[in-house]
Design a protein around this motif. Structure first.
Motif, PDB file in Angstrom:
ATOM      1  N   THR A 129      -8.409   2.479  -4.011  1.00 41.92           N
ATOM      2  CA  THR A 129      -8.263   4.077  -3.356  1.00 41.92           C
ATOM      3  C   THR A 129      -9.183   4.285  -2.334  1.00 41.92           C
ATOM      4  O   THR A 129     -10.302   3.772  -2.189  1.00 41.92           O
ATOM      5  CB  THR A 129      -8.300   4.976  -4.584  1.00 41.92           C
ATOM      6  OG1 THR A 129      -9.763   5.039  -5.178  1.00 41.92           O
ATOM      7  CG2 THR A 129      -7.242   4.865  -5.581  1.00 41.92           C
ATOM      8  N   SER A 130      -8.586   4.996  -1.328  1.00 36.67           N
ATOM      9  CA  SER A 130      -9.238   5.485  -0.378  1.00 36.67           C
ATOM     10  C   SER A 130      -8.804   6.646   0.129  1.00 36.67           C
ATOM     11  O   SER A 130      -7.578   7.123   0.036  1.00 36.67           O
ATOM     12  CB  SER A 130      -9.372   4.601   1.128  1.00 36.67           C
ATOM     13  OG  SER A 130      -8.148   4.340   1.570  1.00 36.67           O
ATOM     14  N   LEU A 131      -9.676   7.728   0.627  1.00 35.17           N
ATOM     15  CA  LEU A 131      -9.277   9.147   1.165  1.00 35.17           C
ATOM     16  C   LEU A 131      -9.558   9.357   2.759  1.00 35.17           C
ATOM     17  O   LEU A 131     -10.707   9.227   2.822  1.00 35.17           O
ATOM     18  CB  LEU A 131      -9.825  10.255   0.235  1.00 35.17           C
ATOM     19  CG  LEU A 131      -9.182  11.461   0.120  1.00 35.17           C
ATOM     20  CD1 LEU A 131      -7.742  11.547  -0.240  1.00 35.17           C
ATOM     21  CD2 LEU A 131      -9.868  12.143  -0.609  1.00 35.17           C
ATOM     22  N   GLU A 132      -8.560   9.596   3.267  1.00 39.00           N
ATOM     23  CA  GLU A 132      -8.875   9.918   4.863  1.00 39.00           C
ATOM     24  C   GLU A 132      -8.434  11.418   4.906  1.00 39.00           C
ATOM     25  O   GLU A 132      -7.484  12.079   4.598  1.00 39.00           O
ATOM     26  CB  GLU A 132      -7.834   9.165   5.705  1.00 39.00           C
ATOM     27  CG  GLU A 132      -8.191   9.312   7.003  1.00 39.00           C
ATOM     28  CD  GLU A 132      -7.107   8.730   7.823  1.00 39.00           C
ATOM     29  OE1 GLU A 132      -7.104   8.850   9.220  1.00 39.00           O
ATOM     30  OE2 GLU A 132      -6.227   8.192   7.378  1.00 39.00           O
ATOM     31  N   SER A 190      -4.845   6.755   0.050  1.00 36.46           N
ATOM     32  CA  SER A 190      -4.019   5.404  -0.024  1.00 36.46           C
ATOM     33  C   SER A 190      -4.435   4.288  -1.144  1.00 36.46           C
ATOM     34  O   SER A 190      -5.583   4.596  -1.772  1.00 36.46           O
ATOM     35  CB  SER A 190      -4.814   4.650   1.321  1.00 36.46           C
ATOM     36  OG  SER A 190      -4.151   5.299   2.359  1.00 36.46           O
ATOM     37  N   ILE A 191      -3.569   3.820  -1.788  1.00 29.55           N
ATOM     38  CA  ILE A 191      -3.769   3.098  -3.103  1.00 29.55           C
ATOM     39  C   ILE A 191      -3.179   1.981  -2.667  1.00 29.55           C
ATOM     40  O   ILE A 191      -1.923   1.621  -2.057  1.00 29.55           O
ATOM     41  CB  ILE A 191      -2.964   3.531  -4.060  1.00 29.55           C
ATOM     42  CG1 ILE A 191      -3.328   4.921  -4.335  1.00 29.55           C
ATOM     43  CG2 ILE A 191      -2.948   2.408  -5.342  1.00 29.55           C
ATOM     44  CD1 ILE A 191      -2.587   5.593  -5.537  1.00 29.55           C
ATOM     45  N   TYR A 245     -12.422  14.460  -3.995  1.00 28.16           N
ATOM     46  CA  TYR A 245     -13.178  14.442  -2.631  1.00 28.16           C
ATOM     47  C   TYR A 245     -14.133  15.504  -2.644  1.00 28.16           C
ATOM     48  O   TYR A 245     -13.793  16.541  -2.797  1.00 28.16           O
ATOM     49  CB  TYR A 245     -12.193  14.630  -1.640  1.00 28.16           C
ATOM     50  CG  TYR A 245     -12.865  14.918  -0.293  1.00 28.16           C
ATOM     51  CD1 TYR A 245     -13.685  13.975   0.356  1.00 28.16           C
ATOM     52  CD2 TYR A 245     -12.872  15.939   0.189  1.00 28.16           C
ATOM     53  CE1 TYR A 245     -14.550  14.242   1.615  1.00 28.16           C
ATOM     54  CE2 TYR A 245     -13.957  16.392   1.304  1.00 28.16           C
ATOM     55  CZ  TYR A 245     -14.467  15.615   2.193  1.00 28.16           C
ATOM     56  OH  TYR A 245     -15.039  15.826   3.116  1.00 28.16           O
ATOM     57  N   LYS A 246     -15.569  15.204  -2.659  1.00 30.95           N
ATOM     58  CA  LYS A 246     -16.633  16.208  -2.704  1.00 30.95           C
ATOM     59  C   LYS A 246     -17.193  16.131  -1.346  1.00 30.95           C
ATOM     60  O   LYS A 246     -17.703  15.038  -0.809  1.00 30.95           O
ATOM     61  CB  LYS A 246     -17.460  15.714  -3.870  1.00 30.95           C
ATOM     62  CG  LYS A 246     -18.748  16.733  -3.934  1.00 30.95           C
ATOM     63  CD  LYS A 246     -19.804  16.290  -4.835  1.00 30.95           C
ATOM     64  CE  LYS A 246     -19.150  16.350  -6.505  1.00 30.95           C
ATOM     65  NZ  LYS A 246     -20.029  15.884  -7.371  1.00 30.95           N
ATOM     66  N   PRO A 247     -17.137  17.412  -0.733  1.00 30.32           N
ATOM     67  CA  PRO A 247     -17.771  17.446   0.702  1.00 30.32           C
ATOM     68  C   PRO A 247     -19.282  17.015   0.858  1.00 30.32           C
ATOM     69  O   PRO A 247     -20.033  17.190  -0.050  1.00 30.32           O
ATOM     70  CB  PRO A 247     -17.729  19.038   0.834  1.00 30.32           C
ATOM     71  CG  PRO A 247     -16.638  19.594   0.043  1.00 30.32           C
ATOM     72  CD  PRO A 247     -17.039  18.736  -1.302  1.00 30.32           C
ATOM     73  N   THR A 269       0.806  -1.001  -0.245  1.00 34.27           N
ATOM     74  CA  THR A 269       0.029  -0.049   0.022  1.00 34.27           C
ATOM     75  C   THR A 269       0.930   1.318   0.046  1.00 34.27           C
ATOM     76  O   THR A 269       1.850   1.301   0.859  1.00 34.27           O
ATOM     77  CB  THR A 269      -0.697   0.171   1.179  1.00 34.27           C
ATOM     78  OG1 THR A 269      -1.651  -1.092   1.243  1.00 34.27           O
ATOM     79  CG2 THR A 269      -1.910   1.312   1.339  1.00 34.27           C
ATOM     80  N   ALA A 270       0.527   2.090  -0.918  1.00 32.12           N
ATOM     81  CA  ALA A 270       1.318   3.532  -0.972  1.00 32.12           C
ATOM     82  C   ALA A 270       0.192   4.651  -0.307  1.00 32.12           C
ATOM     83  O   ALA A 270      -1.017   4.526  -0.754  1.00 32.12           O
ATOM     84  CB  ALA A 270       1.577   3.802  -2.194  1.00 32.12           C
ATOM     85  N   LYS A 271       0.781   5.406   0.702  1.00 34.75           N
ATOM     86  CA  LYS A 271       0.136   6.422   1.130  1.00 34.75           C
ATOM     87  C   LYS A 271       0.586   7.884   0.871  1.00 34.75           C
ATOM     88  O   LYS A 271       1.947   8.181   0.843  1.00 34.75           O
ATOM     89  CB  LYS A 271       0.067   6.265   2.631  1.00 34.75           C
ATOM     90  CG  LYS A 271      -1.032   5.167   2.996  1.00 34.75           C
ATOM     91  CD  LYS A 271      -1.290   5.129   4.587  1.00 34.75           C
ATOM     92  CE  LYS A 271      -2.191   3.906   4.919  1.00 34.75           C
ATOM     93  NZ  LYS A 271      -2.329   3.923   6.234  1.00 34.75           N
ATOM     94  N   PHE A 272      -0.155   8.839   0.259  1.00 30.20           N
ATOM     95  CA  PHE A 272       0.194  10.300  -0.055  1.00 30.20           C
ATOM     96  C   PHE A 272      -0.480  11.264   0.748  1.00 30.20           C
ATOM     97  O   PHE A 272      -1.758  11.114   0.810  1.00 30.20           O
ATOM     98  CB  PHE A 272       0.105  10.427  -1.404  1.00 30.20           C
ATOM     99  CG  PHE A 272       0.319   9.376  -2.438  1.00 30.20           C
ATOM    100  CD1 PHE A 272       1.779   9.543  -3.104  1.00 30.20           C
ATOM    101  CD2 PHE A 272      -0.382   8.173  -2.801  1.00 30.20           C
ATOM    102  CE1 PHE A 272       2.268   8.594  -3.862  1.00 30.20           C
ATOM    103  CE2 PHE A 272       0.064   7.285  -3.562  1.00 30.20           C
ATOM    104  CZ  PHE A 272       1.333   7.319  -4.117  1.00 30.20           C
ATOM    105  N   THR A 273       0.249  12.160   1.347  1.00 30.65           N
ATOM    106  CA  THR A 273      -0.189  13.058   2.208  1.00 30.65           C
ATOM    107  C   THR A 273      -0.305  14.342   1.448  1.00 30.65           C
ATOM    108  O   THR A 273       0.938  14.864   0.928  1.00 30.65           O
ATOM    109  CB  THR A 273       0.339  13.098   3.504  1.00 30.65           C
ATOM    110  OG1 THR A 273       0.216  11.992   4.313  1.00 30.65           O
ATOM    111  CG2 THR A 273      -0.238  14.306   4.550  1.00 30.65           C
ATOM    112  N   CYS A 274      -1.442  15.188   1.717  1.00 34.59           N
ATOM    113  CA  CYS A 274      -1.385  16.576   1.210  1.00 34.59           C
ATOM    114  C   CYS A 274      -1.992  17.646   2.070  1.00 34.59           C
ATOM    115  O   CYS A 274      -3.023  17.312   2.881  1.00 34.59           O
ATOM    116  CB  CYS A 274      -2.355  16.378   0.202  1.00 34.59           C
ATOM    117  SG  CYS A 274      -2.817  18.237  -0.836  1.00 34.59           S
ATOM    118  N   GLY A 275      -1.061  18.674   2.367  1.00 38.00           N
ATOM    119  CA  GLY A 275      -1.622  19.774   3.300  1.00 38.00           C
ATOM    120  C   GLY A 275      -2.053  21.090   2.625  1.00 38.00           C
ATOM    121  O   GLY A 275      -1.296  21.120   1.557  1.00 38.00           O
ATOM    122  N   VAL A 276      -3.133  21.555   2.860  1.00 40.52           N
ATOM    123  CA  VAL A 276      -3.529  22.782   2.074  1.00 40.52           C
ATOM    124  C   VAL A 276      -3.601  23.900   3.111  1.00 40.52           C
ATOM    125  O   VAL A 276      -4.177  23.746   4.268  1.00 40.52           O
ATOM    126  CB  VAL A 276      -4.922  22.549   1.468  1.00 40.52           C
ATOM    127  CG1 VAL A 276      -5.403  23.676   0.729  1.00 40.52           C
ATOM    128  CG2 VAL A 276      -4.740  21.329   0.648  1.00 40.52           C
TER     129      VAL A 276
END
Length: 300
Positions: free
Chosen positions: A84-87, A97-98, A68-70, A34-41
């Motif tokens: 895929t999943s988005l936390e 996560s993939i 990701y749609k609120p 599994t690969a995880k990618f983090t994004c900060g905004v």
């Protein structure tokens, strides 16, 4: 016209204040993991506006991956829906996560903050994924410096950080001084890759003013090869005190300087002594022929 101005204003605000940050520059995983990618905004709420993810493959083709749609389920392309999943970690950060990664997943992953009113996206810096079974190798790091003589001649010093034989080829390098985390202005060389070993080399350098010589400088780097601390900065330090001209620090008192052996003549006095010594030598050479003649007559 008013609506157009408001739209332009919204776009300008969006472009100037929104920052999408992906601190991790590279990620290496074997097939099936599994690969995880983090994004900060910064400057926008992901929970209110939404967030896109894109994948750029090794041929530089960029494809939309996920949105990701609120308040609604995540939207993703068909081939990634089951993997895929988005936390949403906080209001301003998330992790993609993939699972069960494959060679086709190789490439760079970009997050993109979306402002729905302006219909604009602000892309992150990207995280490169390498799907291989080869073991990572951290770099061998050394710092090289110009000589003390060069510093004396040109009034500045150069420190070069040499990073050799690392894998994969993605590395982040910066310079700081002892006691500070502020990044210094530096120059970056080109990445050199050995085709047979797949290992790479890289170098970075800074120029130091003479007035700053004496400080401790640090070459800091992040690389996937530091398995236990891949998210932390590693560093190598160099104390530039060794480059200082020791004669500049000697205390002066008029025309003389104090030294362990007593009083040492100043440069002016030394020059005068050399001149007197030269005159005496010339006199000796002048009288030498007369001395030979006198010796010859006495011998008769």
């Amino acid at each position: 016209m008013k609506t157009l101005n408001m739209l332009l204003y919204t776009i300008l605000v969006f472009l100037s204040h929104i920052v999408s940050c992906q601190e991790l520059k590279s990620l290496i995983r074997p097939t099936g993991r599994t690969a995880k990618f983090t994004c900060g905004v910064d400057g926008i709420s992901v929970l209110q506006q939404g967030l896109h993810w894109y994948h750029q493959d090794n041929s530089k083709v960029i494809k939309w991956l996920l949105f990701y749609k609120p308040g609604k389920p995540d939207e993703a392309v068909q081939e990634y829906k089951t993997r895929t999943s988005l936390e949403i970690v906080t209001e301003s950060s998330c992790t993609l996560s993939i699972t069960n990664i494959r060679p086709m997943d190789d490439g760079t992953y970009f997050c993109a903050a979306w402002h729905k009113d302006a219909n604009m996206k602000k892309f992150g810096t990207g995280t490169k994924l390498l799907v291989i079974d080869q073991t990572t190798v951290k770099p061998d790091v050394t710092i090289l410096a110009t000589s003390k003589e060069v510093v004396k001649d040109i009034g500045s010093a150069t420190l070069l950080c040499n990073l050799q034989n690392f894998f994969p080829d993605v590395i982040n390098v910066m310079w700081t001084t002892e006691g500070s985390n502020d990044e210094l202005e530096s120059e970056q060389g080109e990445l050199v890759k050995n085709a047979s070993s797949q290992r790479s080399s890289f170098y970075s350098w800074i120029t130091i003013k003479k007035s700053d010589i004496g400080k401790i400088y640090k070459c800091r780097y992040k690389h996937e090869g530091n398995v236990a601390m891949r998210d932390l900065w590693q560093e190598v330090a160099y104390d530039t005190a060794i480059l200082k001209d020791s004669s500049e620090d000697e205390p002066k008192n008029g025309n003389c300087t104090n030294s362990p052996g007593g009083v040492e003549a100043s440069a002016l006095v030394t020059r005068a002594a050399q001149l007197i010594y030269t005159i005496l030598l010339l006199k000796c050479f002048t009288y030498f022929p007369f001395l030979l003649v006198l010796k010859y007559k006495c011998a008769k």
